[in-house]
Scaffold this motif. Structure first.
Motif, short mmCIF file in Angstrom:
data_model
loop_
_atom_site.label_atom_id
_atom_site.label_comp_id
_atom_site.label_asym_id
_atom_site.label_seq_id
_atom_site.Cartn_x
_atom_site.Cartn_y
_atom_site.Cartn_z
N LEU A 37 0.86 -1.18 0.00
CA LEU A 37 0.00 0.00 0.00
C LEU A 37 0.90 1.23 0.00
O LEU A 37 1.55 1.54 0.99
CB LEU A 37 -0.91 0.00 1.23
CG LEU A 37 -1.80 -1.23 1.38
CD1 LEU A 37 -2.61 -1.14 2.67
CD2 LEU A 37 -2.71 -1.39 0.17
N ARG A 38 0.93 1.90 -1.13
CA ARG A 38 1.85 3.03 -1.31
C ARG A 38 1.19 4.33 -0.85
O ARG A 38 0.17 4.75 -1.39
CB ARG A 38 2.22 3.13 -2.79
CG ARG A 38 3.20 4.24 -3.13
CD ARG A 38 3.50 4.22 -4.62
NE ARG A 38 4.42 5.29 -5.01
CZ ARG A 38 4.82 5.49 -6.27
NH1 ARG A 38 4.36 4.70 -7.24
NH2 ARG A 38 5.65 6.47 -6.54
N CYS A 39 1.80 4.96 0.15
CA CYS A 39 1.28 6.22 0.67
C CYS A 39 2.38 6.90 1.48
O CYS A 39 3.04 6.25 2.30
CB CYS A 39 0.05 5.97 1.55
SG CYS A 39 -0.67 7.49 2.23
N ASN A 40 2.57 8.18 1.28
CA ASN A 40 3.65 8.90 1.95
C ASN A 40 3.27 9.52 3.29
O ASN A 40 4.12 10.15 3.92
CB ASN A 40 4.16 10.02 1.02
CG ASN A 40 4.99 9.49 -0.12
OD1 ASN A 40 5.83 8.61 0.05
ND2 ASN A 40 4.75 10.01 -1.32
N TYR A 41 2.01 9.32 3.71
CA TYR A 41 1.54 10.05 4.88
C TYR A 41 0.92 9.11 5.91
O TYR A 41 -0.04 8.40 5.63
CB TYR A 41 0.51 11.10 4.46
CG TYR A 41 1.08 12.05 3.43
CD1 TYR A 41 1.94 13.06 3.80
CD2 TYR A 41 0.80 11.87 2.07
CE1 TYR A 41 2.50 13.91 2.86
CE2 TYR A 41 1.35 12.71 1.11
CZ TYR A 41 2.20 13.73 1.51
OH TYR A 41 2.77 14.56 0.58
N THR A 42 1.49 9.15 7.12
CA THR A 42 1.02 8.28 8.18
C THR A 42 -0.45 8.56 8.52
O THR A 42 -1.22 7.63 8.77
CB THR A 42 1.88 8.47 9.44
OG1 THR A 42 3.25 8.24 9.10
CG2 THR A 42 1.48 7.50 10.53
N PHE A 124 -0.79 -6.80 4.15
CA PHE A 124 -0.62 -5.46 3.56
C PHE A 124 0.55 -4.76 4.24
O PHE A 124 0.61 -4.68 5.47
CB PHE A 124 -1.87 -4.60 3.79
CG PHE A 124 -3.15 -5.16 3.25
CD1 PHE A 124 -3.15 -6.09 2.22
CD2 PHE A 124 -4.37 -4.76 3.76
CE1 PHE A 124 -4.33 -6.59 1.71
CE2 PHE A 124 -5.55 -5.26 3.26
CZ PHE A 124 -5.53 -6.18 2.23
N PHE A 125 1.46 -4.23 3.44
CA PHE A 125 2.55 -3.42 3.96
C PHE A 125 2.36 -1.98 3.50
O PHE A 125 2.28 -1.71 2.30
CB PHE A 125 3.90 -3.91 3.43
CG PHE A 125 4.43 -5.14 4.10
CD1 PHE A 125 5.20 -5.06 5.25
CD2 PHE A 125 4.18 -6.40 3.56
CE1 PHE A 125 5.69 -6.20 5.86
CE2 PHE A 125 4.66 -7.54 4.16
CZ PHE A 125 5.43 -7.44 5.32
N TRP A 126 2.32 -1.05 4.46
CA TRP A 126 2.36 0.36 4.07
C TRP A 126 3.79 0.74 3.72
O TRP A 126 4.72 0.48 4.48
CB TRP A 126 1.87 1.25 5.22
CG TRP A 126 0.38 1.24 5.39
CD1 TRP A 126 -0.33 0.67 6.40
CD2 TRP A 126 -0.58 1.84 4.50
NE1 TRP A 126 -1.68 0.88 6.21
CE2 TRP A 126 -1.86 1.59 5.06
CE3 TRP A 126 -0.48 2.55 3.31
CZ2 TRP A 126 -3.03 2.04 4.45
CZ3 TRP A 126 -1.65 3.00 2.71
CH2 TRP A 126 -2.91 2.74 3.27
N VAL A 127 3.96 1.37 2.55
CA VAL A 127 5.29 1.79 2.09
C VAL A 127 5.20 3.20 1.55
O VAL A 127 4.26 3.54 0.83
CB VAL A 127 5.86 0.84 1.02
CG1 VAL A 127 6.07 -0.56 1.58
CG2 VAL A 127 4.97 0.79 -0.22
N ASN A 128 6.16 4.03 1.91
CA ASN A 128 6.26 5.33 1.26
C ASN A 128 7.13 5.20 0.02
O ASN A 128 7.66 4.12 -0.28
CB ASN A 128 6.76 6.41 2.22
CG ASN A 128 8.14 6.10 2.79
OD1 ASN A 128 8.94 5.39 2.19
ND2 ASN A 128 8.43 6.64 3.97
N ASP A 129 7.31 6.27 -0.71
CA ASP A 129 8.05 6.19 -1.98
C ASP A 129 9.49 5.75 -1.76
O ASP A 129 10.03 4.96 -2.55
CB ASP A 129 8.02 7.55 -2.69
CG ASP A 129 6.66 7.87 -3.27
OD1 ASP A 129 5.80 6.97 -3.31
OD2 ASP A 129 6.45 9.03 -3.70
#
Length: 330
Positions: A37-42, A124-129
């Protein structure tokens, strides 16, 4: 989990990606699947997690910063929290805070079969850019298993995020341990808004300058910190915001205090600059009747007077300090 349900308050792009997320969960029921899951904001990651909880049970895990391998940390947390009962869906936070992340991702690529052999549920893994680029480079086989779904906050939410978080920092709500990551999120938000053609109002820009200055101060990039602080201070002086002027003046004084402490030989000018800014800040705290800040920072000015051997000024300030503390204890 009902695949027909989706949050009704996301914008069109995120709503479509949320439906993709629900579809992946439905198709992966009882079997391992890997979703990045690509997202730069917590703050937006947490929001999507909350929305997903509304339509089904999702187990949340946050990776520990000092882990050696991702798989082992997840397995240990699941064993401890769930007493060997597997979750229907697992969402993993915290990759961006893992220390020695390069080695951890390399190890993850080597033990990737452990995930498929032992996790019979979607992960699901949250990952930033920045983390996603590292996964592509250091864990390419692991990445090839994954479906990537992106979530982006709309511009008005990014503006609200910047406003709310910079206000907290001005109010002293700062955790130095996580500040570098937090500062990066704010810098990314500003950059994303610029790419969207949004123009930040001067007050938000000035608030960001303060945050970036504080980040540089923590890293001992003192000259860069001073530039950021000065830009912020100029705005708050022009807008006559005494509270924020006081905060900025203290922080500029701390830069010169730090410069003088580093340079033990030729540091008189730095001590004098620190004295100047601390004096100005205390005058403002007296005007605004900010007794907490006044009592907190008057000690710093006492230390500067001591370094400059300004004995008369020191005696007067000590007496003022005693009066302040007596008034607070009444």
């Amino acid at each position: 989990m009902n695949s027909q349900q989706q949050p009704d308050d996301l914008d069109l792009e995120n709503e479509g990606n949320f439906r993709k997320l629900i579809r992946v969960i439905t198709l992966s029921h009882g079997a391992f699947s890997l979703i990045l899951l690509r997202c730069n904001y917590t703050f937006f990651q947490e929001r999507i997690f909350s929305k997903l909880q509304e339509v089904g049970t999702v187990k949340k895990i946050r990776l520990l910063p000092n882990i050696k391998t991702i798989y082992t940390n997840i397995a240990d947390q699941l064993t401890y929290q769930l007493d060997h009962q597997p979750p229907a869906v697992l969402m993993v936070f915290g990759l961006e805070s893992v220390q020695n992340i390069d080695a951890v991702l390399t190890a993850t690529n080597q033990v990737r079969e452990e995930f498929r052999n032992n996790f019979n549920f979607p992960v699901f893994f949250w990952v930033n850019d920045a983390i996603l680029r590292k996964i592509i480079r250091l864990a390419p086989d692991f990445k090839n298993w994954a479906t990537t779904i992106e979530f982006k906050p709309p511009s008005h939410q990014l503006i609200d995020f910047i406003q709310q978080e910079t206000d907290k920092i001005f109010d002293g709500d700062i955790t130095n341990l996580l500040f570098a990551h937090f500062c990066q999120e704010l810098a990314t938000a500003k950059q994303d808004l610029e790419h969207q053609g949004e123009v930040l109002n001067p007050a938000i820009d000035a608030s960001l300058e303060y945050v970036f200055g504080y980040g540089d101060y923590l890293d001992d990039n003192l000259d860069s910190a001073l530039e950021h602080y000065q830009q912020s201070l100029n705005f708050w002086q022009e807008s006559n915001n005494l509270d924020r002027q006081g905060t900025l003046l203290v922080n500029v004084g701390l830069i010169y205090y730090r410069k003088a402490s580093i340079n033990q030989i030729d540091n008189k000018n730095s001590w004098e600059q620190a004295r100047n800014y601390f004096q100005q800040s205390l005058e403002i705290f007296q005007q605004t009747k900010n007794q907490d800040s006044l009592s907190q920072y008057i000690t710093l000015l006492c230390e500067v007077y001591l370094k400059l051997q300004a004995w008369d000024d020191l005696e007067q300030l000590v007496n003022e300090s005693l009066e302040i503390h007596q008034q607070q204890n009444k």
